[in-house]
Design a protein around this motif. Structure first.
Motif, PDB file in Angstrom:
ATOM      1  N   ASP A 158       9.866   0.594   5.244  1.00 34.18           N
ATOM      2  CA  ASP A 158       8.726   0.721   4.388  1.00 34.18           C
ATOM      3  C   ASP A 158       8.484   1.806   4.760  1.00 34.18           C
ATOM      4  OD1 ASP A 158       5.839  -1.278   4.635  1.00 34.18           O
ATOM      5  OD2 ASP A 158       7.014  -0.750   2.798  1.00 34.18           O
ATOM      6  N   THR A 159       6.666   2.462   4.927  1.00 35.97           N
ATOM      7  CA  THR A 159       6.233   3.517   5.458  1.00 35.97           C
ATOM      8  C   THR A 159       6.904   3.730   6.754  1.00 35.97           C
ATOM      9  OG1 THR A 159       3.982   3.192   4.307  1.00 35.97           O
ATOM     10  CG2 THR A 159       3.783   4.168   6.013  1.00 35.97           C
ATOM     11  N   ARG A 193      -5.444   7.539  -5.011  1.00 36.34           N
ATOM     12  CA  ARG A 193      -5.622   7.297  -4.839  1.00 36.34           C
ATOM     13  C   ARG A 193      -5.021   7.388  -3.259  1.00 36.34           C
ATOM     14  NH1 ARG A 193      -2.019   3.961  -0.179  1.00 36.34           N
ATOM     15  NH2 ARG A 193      -3.091   2.032   0.480  1.00 36.34           N
ATOM     16  N   ASP A 244      -4.046   5.439   4.515  1.00 40.78           N
ATOM     17  CA  ASP A 244      -4.244   5.562   6.170  1.00 40.78           C
ATOM     18  C   ASP A 244      -3.398   6.826   6.758  1.00 40.78           C
ATOM     19  OD1 ASP A 244      -2.174   3.632   5.317  1.00 40.78           O
ATOM     20  OD2 ASP A 244      -1.660   3.928   7.281  1.00 40.78           O
ATOM     21  N   THR A 270       1.470   0.946   9.468  1.00 42.61           N
ATOM     22  CA  THR A 270       2.092   0.482   8.177  1.00 42.61           C
ATOM     23  C   THR A 270       1.470  -0.465   7.643  1.00 42.61           C
ATOM     24  OG1 THR A 270       3.862   0.139   7.678  1.00 42.61           O
ATOM     25  CG2 THR A 270       3.434  -0.893   9.096  1.00 42.61           C
ATOM     26  N   GLY A 271       1.544  -0.933   6.546  1.00 45.11           N
ATOM     27  CA  GLY A 271       1.236  -1.707   5.650  1.00 45.11           C
ATOM     28  C   GLY A 271       0.041  -1.468   4.663  1.00 45.11           C
ATOM     29  N   GLY A 277      -3.456  -0.295   3.837  1.00 47.08           N
ATOM     30  CA  GLY A 277      -3.800   1.347   4.192  1.00 47.08           C
ATOM     31  C   GLY A 277      -5.014   1.327   3.852  1.00 47.08           C
TER      32      GLY A 277
END
Ligand code: SD4
Length: 289
Positions: free
Chosen positions: A150-151, A179, A182, A202-203, A205
């Motif tokens: 992921d990120t 949009r 974070d 991560t996750g 934001g």
């Protein structure tokens, strides 16, 4: 005593941490390491949450967020940036070559082009297909965990033991146009303080931004908490206040001794560490079982 150089990254990111570690071995610098680490998923077309090949927003635009911070407290970030494969390096250029911390959208692109970055189409066939598929229902449903990875958030200690951190993402898939999450927010997705250590996120934001998670973790460590305890406390801030049940946030922290910790809301978060030339993927503990 100065700890061995070390680099850690969110999710399964072995190639990223290895590239970053290699760079630290070459230049000695944590900042070079975290930048080189972010380059790997940014350039990977199969990585659909970072850079090239990232899933677009609901209007079909791939818009990127990234930030970087060094041990002197310098920071740079870009938000809502399109058409540039390596937003992390644009963030670094903002930090090093402008009097500002954050550039956004068209202005960030203009600045990137002025610095010699190339304008590219980042939407791959694969991501375009996923977007067209999504449009049939057009429901915005952030996924709890995207398998593989992921990120990317990274933290490193360089040869002098100095800390640096970075983060790069294409944001939540099929987000509203405009949009920003974070990932470009200093103190949100990344924070470093050379007296203490660093943290990254991560996750979802929105949760990280509303609790300023990485800053919070560094402050908890300053008060004497271990990286692990600090990550847990920061997750508790979210859990106490928001409807967390359907969402994921994962935090990663490292102190100046090279001790690290991780914690997430949901099961399934993991992180990668390279140290002494060895790389390992570790499953994070989580609030929900
Ligand atoms: C965001 N935190 O844009 C990023 C996305 C992410 O796992 O980390 N996804 O909210």
């Amino acid at each position: 005593t100065i700890p061995e150089p070390i680099i850690i990254a969110t999710w399964k990111n072995e190639k990223g941490t290895q590239a970053g570690y290699q760079k630290i071995m070459e230049t000695g610098k944590a900042l070079d390491g975290v930048e080189a680490g972010a380059w790997v998923p940014e350039a990977d077309p199969n990585e659909t949450t970072v850079g090239y090949g990232g899933y677009p927003d609901r209007d079909g635009h791939v818009t990127l967020d990234a930030c970087i911070m060094d041990h002197l407290g310098n920071a740079g970030s870009v938000t809502f940036l399109e058409h540039i494969m390596h937003p992390i390096s644009v963030a670094r250029a903002v930090m090093e070559k402008t009097p500002h911390v954050m550039l956004s959208g068209a202005g960030a692109l203009e600045f990137a082009l002025s610095q010699g970055f190339k304008k590219q189409d980042l939407l791959t066939e694969k991501s375009k297909k996923a977007w067209l598929e999504w449009k049939k229902q057009a429901k915005y449903e952030p996924k709890v965990n995207i398998e593989r990875h992921d990120t990317i958030g990274l933290l490193a200690l360089g040869k002098a033991g100095e800390i640096a951190g970075a983060c790069s993402t294409s944001g939540m898939a099929f987000k509203m146009h405009g949009r920003v999450g974070d990932s470009p927010i200093i103190g949100g997705a990344v924070f470093c303080d050379d007296e203490v250590g660093g943290a990254c996120a991560t996750g979802l934001g929105e949760f990280v931004m509303k609790t300023l998670g990485s800053f919070l973790i560094v402050e908890f460590m300053r008060q004497g908490k271990s990286p692990q305890q600090a990550c847990e406390e920061a997750i508790m801030r979210i859990v106490k206040r928001y409807k967390y049940q359907e969402f994921q946030v994962g935090y990663l922290a490292m102190n100046k001794k090279g001790e690290y910790g991780a914690y997430s809301i949901q099961k399934g978060f993991n992180f990668t560490i390279t140290k002494n030339g060895k790389t390992e993927v570790i499953e994070s503990a989580s609030y929900m079982s």
